[in-house]
Motif scaffolding. Sequence first.
Motif, short mmCIF file in Angstrom:
data_model
loop_
_atom_site.label_atom_id
_atom_site.label_comp_id
_atom_site.label_asym_id
_atom_site.label_seq_id
_atom_site.Cartn_x
_atom_site.Cartn_y
_atom_site.Cartn_z
N ILE A 217 0.87 -1.18 0.00
CA ILE A 217 0.00 0.00 0.00
C ILE A 217 0.90 1.22 0.00
O ILE A 217 1.73 1.39 0.90
N ALA A 218 0.77 2.08 -1.00
CA ALA A 218 1.64 3.25 -1.11
C ALA A 218 1.54 4.13 0.14
O ALA A 218 0.48 4.24 0.76
N ASP A 219 2.67 4.71 0.50
CA ASP A 219 2.78 5.61 1.66
C ASP A 219 2.57 4.89 2.98
O ASP A 219 2.22 5.51 3.99
N THR A 220 2.71 3.56 3.00
CA THR A 220 2.69 2.79 4.24
C THR A 220 3.86 1.80 4.18
O THR A 220 4.54 1.68 3.17
N LYS A 221 4.04 1.08 5.28
CA LYS A 221 5.06 0.02 5.30
C LYS A 221 4.42 -1.36 5.17
O LYS A 221 5.08 -2.37 5.35
N ILE A 222 3.12 -1.38 4.84
CA ILE A 222 2.39 -2.64 4.80
C ILE A 222 2.55 -3.29 3.44
O ILE A 222 2.14 -2.73 2.42
N GLU A 223 3.13 -4.49 3.43
CA GLU A 223 3.37 -5.19 2.17
C GLU A 223 3.32 -6.69 2.38
O GLU A 223 3.57 -7.19 3.49
N PHE A 224 2.97 -7.42 1.32
CA PHE A 224 2.96 -8.88 1.35
C PHE A 224 3.49 -9.41 0.04
O PHE A 224 3.27 -8.82 -1.03
N ILE A 260 -1.15 1.42 -5.03
CA ILE A 260 -0.30 0.31 -4.61
C ILE A 260 0.99 0.32 -5.42
O ILE A 260 1.03 0.85 -6.53
N GLN A 261 2.04 -0.24 -4.84
CA GLN A 261 3.30 -0.42 -5.53
C GLN A 261 3.56 -1.92 -5.64
O GLN A 261 3.36 -2.66 -4.67
N ILE A 262 3.98 -2.36 -6.81
CA ILE A 262 4.29 -3.78 -7.01
C ILE A 262 5.75 -3.94 -7.39
O ILE A 262 6.24 -3.27 -8.31
N SER A 263 6.44 -4.81 -6.69
CA SER A 263 7.76 -5.24 -7.13
C SER A 263 7.56 -6.57 -7.83
O SER A 263 7.30 -7.59 -7.19
#
Length: 407
Positions: A217-224, A260-263
Amino acid sequence: MKRKVIVIGGGAAGFFSAITCAQASKEVEVTLFEKSSKLLSKVAVSGGGRCNVTHACFDNKILSASYPRGEKQLKSAFSRFTTTDTVNWFESRGVKLKTEADGRMFPKTDDSQTIIDCLMKEAKKAKVTIQTEVGVKDIRPRFDGGFFVELTSGEQMECDKIIVATGGSPKIEGFEWIKKLGHQIVEPVPSLFTFNIPNNPIIELQGIAVDPAKVKIADTKIEFAGPVLVTHWGLSGPAVLKLSSFCARLLAEKEYDFNIQISWLNNKKEDALRQELFNIKAANPTKHIGNLLPVVLPKRLVEFILQKCGINPDKRWADVTKEEIQLLQEHFLYDTYHVQGKTTFKEEFVTCGGVNLDDVDFKTMESKRCKGLHFAGEVLDIDGITGGFNFQAAWTTGFIAGNGVLK
């Protein structure tokens, strides 16, 4: 005289609590009410009709961490009935389970009817009375213990104990009758949903899957991290579903309008990717960039990213600029999309919210506000990520509630 126990709700938690209670004591008479005409409807559709019974996670600490809401309480509850107990329960009744590569467990028949038939058979054997198209309209505690129960059919009856296993509700009004009994209700919002990305060219890549990719989620540290699937409406897959579950309230507050940001390369570091790109440029000056990139991704996705960067796939590496390498790095590691809206994950509707967990004693699932009233399943403010975790919470809380009403 036998004690009368009423179970409200004909889903997984309702059936499991009713069966557990009736099998544990011959001194009780158990009646299960389901307001609709269908029993075990979520069991029927789960896992695409195969029923994702549980997850092959046998460490209770790790297991409980799969619940964005209820982790602390379930960690204790799993010590009473956990995934091993679920497997043993079904297999001892002739239903063999299998584990798939991602840990999800299904009946070997790959048919949810196998689970439904097992639960129906056990309920019948335990002499549980089942009534469909009969809901509970009102519950009133008796002064001497027990309850007066008014059914939607107009019938009035009395009982000694009640187990509420009515499942989640999309609106807080669905919990009003429980709130009247003194309980705090956490407002429900959707959990487990996919991300809609309307009018974005990426949807033309529907059917493409990347495993693993990392979604944030952009502008957060929440990622999976995990598999990501491109669909005709946006993005789905376990990584997206986990994110939707753990961020259910945050995304509801954002009204499902966020970035959202995707790697696409998961944990690949900037410096490492940049160095790989420059090494290829130096070693292969005459090769076409579209035929030689240091990534293992679907060809259509690579072409899509090159197009986003404005790079012709027939361009020779010798002609690729530093600015273009920077663009490639950004799109492979920080590809950004604007999400507008959500889609329910398959036919399975999961909410976070419900009866506040502080109102429940997890040793018996009994209400702290109303003696003799117990809870099981998604009516509680408990929900898990996709993969069989929500059913495991239903089996566990149902088992504890079924035994709890006998104490």
